[in-house]
Design a protein around this motif. Structure first.
Motif, PDB file in Angstrom:
ATOM      1  N   ASP A 253       1.884   3.546   5.124  1.00 53.01           N
ATOM      2  CA  ASP A 253       2.190   2.006   5.363  1.00 53.01           C
ATOM      3  C   ASP A 253       2.745   1.348   4.316  1.00 53.01           C
ATOM      4  O   ASP A 253       2.307   0.183   4.159  1.00 53.01           O
ATOM      5  CB  ASP A 253       0.998   1.297   6.313  1.00 53.01           C
ATOM      6  CG  ASP A 253       1.612   0.008   6.942  1.00 53.01           C
ATOM      7  OD1 ASP A 253       2.706   0.136   7.428  1.00 53.01           O
ATOM      8  OD2 ASP A 253       0.536  -0.727   7.050  1.00 53.01           O
ATOM      9  N   THR A 254       3.704   1.821   3.563  1.00 50.87           N
ATOM     10  CA  THR A 254       4.071   1.019   2.462  1.00 50.87           C
ATOM     11  C   THR A 254       5.811   1.445   2.375  1.00 50.87           C
ATOM     12  O   THR A 254       6.011   2.613   2.641  1.00 50.87           O
ATOM     13  CB  THR A 254       3.442   1.606   1.089  1.00 50.87           C
ATOM     14  OG1 THR A 254       3.787   0.658   0.023  1.00 50.87           O
ATOM     15  CG2 THR A 254       3.442   2.989   0.807  1.00 50.87           C
TER      16      THR A 254
ATOM     17  N   ASP B 137       7.992   9.742  -0.994  1.00 47.91           N
ATOM     18  CA  ASP B 137       8.906  10.199  -0.012  1.00 47.91           C
ATOM     19  C   ASP B 137       8.834   9.367   1.480  1.00 47.91           C
ATOM     20  O   ASP B 137       7.575   8.742   1.468  1.00 47.91           O
ATOM     21  CB  ASP B 137       9.321  11.627   0.159  1.00 47.91           C
ATOM     22  CG  ASP B 137       7.985  12.406   0.758  1.00 47.91           C
ATOM     23  OD1 ASP B 137       7.406  11.689   1.521  1.00 47.91           O
ATOM     24  OD2 ASP B 137       7.696  13.568   0.607  1.00 47.91           O
ATOM     25  N   GLU B 138       9.747   9.550   2.093  1.00 47.17           N
ATOM     26  CA  GLU B 138       9.753   8.694   3.437  1.00 47.17           C
ATOM     27  C   GLU B 138       8.606   9.060   4.157  1.00 47.17           C
ATOM     28  O   GLU B 138       7.922   8.118   4.653  1.00 47.17           O
ATOM     29  CB  GLU B 138      11.073   8.843   3.915  1.00 47.17           C
ATOM     30  CG  GLU B 138      12.221   8.282   3.469  1.00 47.17           C
ATOM     31  CD  GLU B 138      13.465   8.226   4.066  1.00 47.17           C
ATOM     32  OE1 GLU B 138      13.461   9.010   5.039  1.00 47.17           O
ATOM     33  OE2 GLU B 138      14.516   7.805   3.768  1.00 47.17           O
ATOM     34  N   ALA B 139       8.091  10.274   4.334  1.00 43.73           N
ATOM     35  CA  ALA B 139       6.970  10.610   5.299  1.00 43.73           C
ATOM     36  C   ALA B 139       5.790  10.356   4.570  1.00 43.73           C
ATOM     37  O   ALA B 139       4.818   9.757   5.119  1.00 43.73           O
ATOM     38  CB  ALA B 139       7.112  12.310   5.357  1.00 43.73           C
ATOM     39  N   GLN B 140       5.468  10.417   3.219  1.00 41.70           N
ATOM     40  CA  GLN B 140       4.274   9.995   2.558  1.00 41.70           C
ATOM     41  C   GLN B 140       4.136   8.253   2.852  1.00 41.70           C
ATOM     42  O   GLN B 140       3.190   7.882   3.167  1.00 41.70           O
ATOM     43  CB  GLN B 140       4.329  10.228   1.127  1.00 41.70           C
ATOM     44  CG  GLN B 140       4.238  11.744   1.008  1.00 41.70           C
ATOM     45  CD  GLN B 140       4.462  12.200  -0.580  1.00 41.70           C
ATOM     46  OE1 GLN B 140       5.201  11.513  -1.449  1.00 41.70           O
ATOM     47  NE2 GLN B 140       3.696  13.066  -1.180  1.00 41.70           N
TER      48      GLN B 140
ATOM     49  N   ILE C  45      -4.630   4.130   1.951  1.00 43.49           N
ATOM     50  CA  ILE C  45      -4.773   4.243   0.562  1.00 43.49           C
ATOM     51  C   ILE C  45      -4.652   5.469  -0.073  1.00 43.49           C
ATOM     52  O   ILE C  45      -3.846   5.529  -1.307  1.00 43.49           O
ATOM     53  CB  ILE C  45      -6.000   3.707   0.003  1.00 43.49           C
ATOM     54  CG1 ILE C  45      -6.278   2.198   0.529  1.00 43.49           C
ATOM     55  CG2 ILE C  45      -6.382   4.090  -1.510  1.00 43.49           C
ATOM     56  CD1 ILE C  45      -7.636   1.755   0.058  1.00 43.49           C
ATOM     57  N   CYS C  46      -4.823   6.431   0.614  1.00 42.54           N
ATOM     58  CA  CYS C  46      -4.610   7.928   0.152  1.00 42.54           C
ATOM     59  C   CYS C  46      -4.234   9.019   1.003  1.00 42.54           C
ATOM     60  O   CYS C  46      -4.719   9.055   2.167  1.00 42.54           O
ATOM     61  CB  CYS C  46      -6.070   8.139  -0.452  1.00 42.54           C
ATOM     62  SG  CYS C  46      -6.064  10.091  -1.324  1.00 42.54           S
ATOM     63  N   LEU C  47      -3.552   9.906   0.618  1.00 47.75           N
ATOM     64  CA  LEU C  47      -3.430  11.225   1.411  1.00 47.75           C
ATOM     65  C   LEU C  47      -3.962  12.357   0.696  1.00 47.75           C
ATOM     66  O   LEU C  47      -3.826  12.507  -0.482  1.00 47.75           O
ATOM     67  CB  LEU C  47      -1.725  11.619   1.507  1.00 47.75           C
ATOM     68  CG  LEU C  47      -0.745  10.650   2.024  1.00 47.75           C
ATOM     69  CD1 LEU C  47       0.521  10.991   2.004  1.00 47.75           C
ATOM     70  CD2 LEU C  47      -1.096  10.214   3.499  1.00 47.75           C
TER      71      LEU C  47
END
Length: 238
Positions: free
Chosen positions: A195-196, A187-190, A138-140
């Motif tokens: 998983d989205t 971005d792609e890494a985030q 859900i969160c970084l």
């Protein structure tokens, strides 16, 4: 066609899509195209688009340009109270967790140093985690603390609640915070970590947390999935 007939067709499309979602479509599963829905329900695409616009505004679906319309996951509503991620999850009967935990000592840098009243060269302990609810990312989260205030934290967190660990080991108790919320896209890494799909909407939350004597104890930057998180506040006229 009368306005009543148009409204009836619009509601029929809306009810059809809502029924598809409740009867088997999973979060992030793609809906049929506007053309397919229009043909199935024998309406024009403008009517379908209007119904999907309403559902998107309500958070039931989301659109990815060039990819289509997808089912949204249920959102976790966050009130404007100073609570930890773990407390948010437990309040909603979800199991909080973390994965990809990284803890290390780094130079504060300009932004973190300013928030914590440190020199950019001073050491901070930075904790980076992917926070989960019921094992769903859900969160970084990236939290920073003056290294001198948390001796030994660089060796790891005890338990899953960082705030509980700060209180029990170092006597640091958060009582208030200054917070900024920004709308961003992943971005792609985030996106991979959460998983989205890349370029999905998200919240960037910047927070400086203070103790009872108004001393800054934490600077954090957290990225929340827009399809799984929302903010709720009460406002009043002056």
């Amino acid at each position: 066609m009368t306005s009543a007939e148009a409204a009836s067709k619009h509601e029929r499309v809306r009810m059809h899509v809502e029924q598809m979602i409740t009867q088997g479509l999973s979060p992030h599963e793609k809906l049929p195209t506007e053309r397919d829905l229009a043909e199935t329900l024998e309406v024009n695409r403008q009517t379908v688009r209007r119904a999907l616009d309403d559902l998107e505004r309500e958070g039931a679906v989301y659109r990815m340009q060039g990819a289509g319309t997808f089912v949204s996951a249920a959102r976790i509503s966050k009130s404007f109270e100073l609570t930890s991620f773990s407390e948010d999850m437990r309040a909603r009967n979800m199991r909080p967790g973390s994965k990809s935990v990284e803890v290390g000592v780094e130079a504060a840098g300009q932004t973190t140093g300013y928030a914590l009243n440190l020199s950019p060269r001073d050491d901070v302990v930075r904790v980076r985690r992917v926070r989960t609810g019921d094992d769903i990312p859900i969160c970084l989260e990236a939290s920073s603390f003056a290294a001198g205030s948390v001796p030994g934290l660089e060796d790891g967190i005890i338990g899953d609640s960082l705030y509980d660990d700060l209180r029990s080991r170092f006597g640091l108790v958060a009582v208030r915070a200054d917070q900024e919320i920004h709308a961003i896209v992943l971005d792609e890494a985030q996106a991979a970590a959460l998983d989205t799909p890349p370029f999905s909407p998200a919240f960037l939350v910047k927070r400086t947390t203070y103790d009872a004597r108004s001393r800054p104890i934490e600077y954090a930057e957290s990225v929340y999935r827009g399809d799984r998180y929302s903010y709720q506040l009460s406002i009043s006229r002056p």
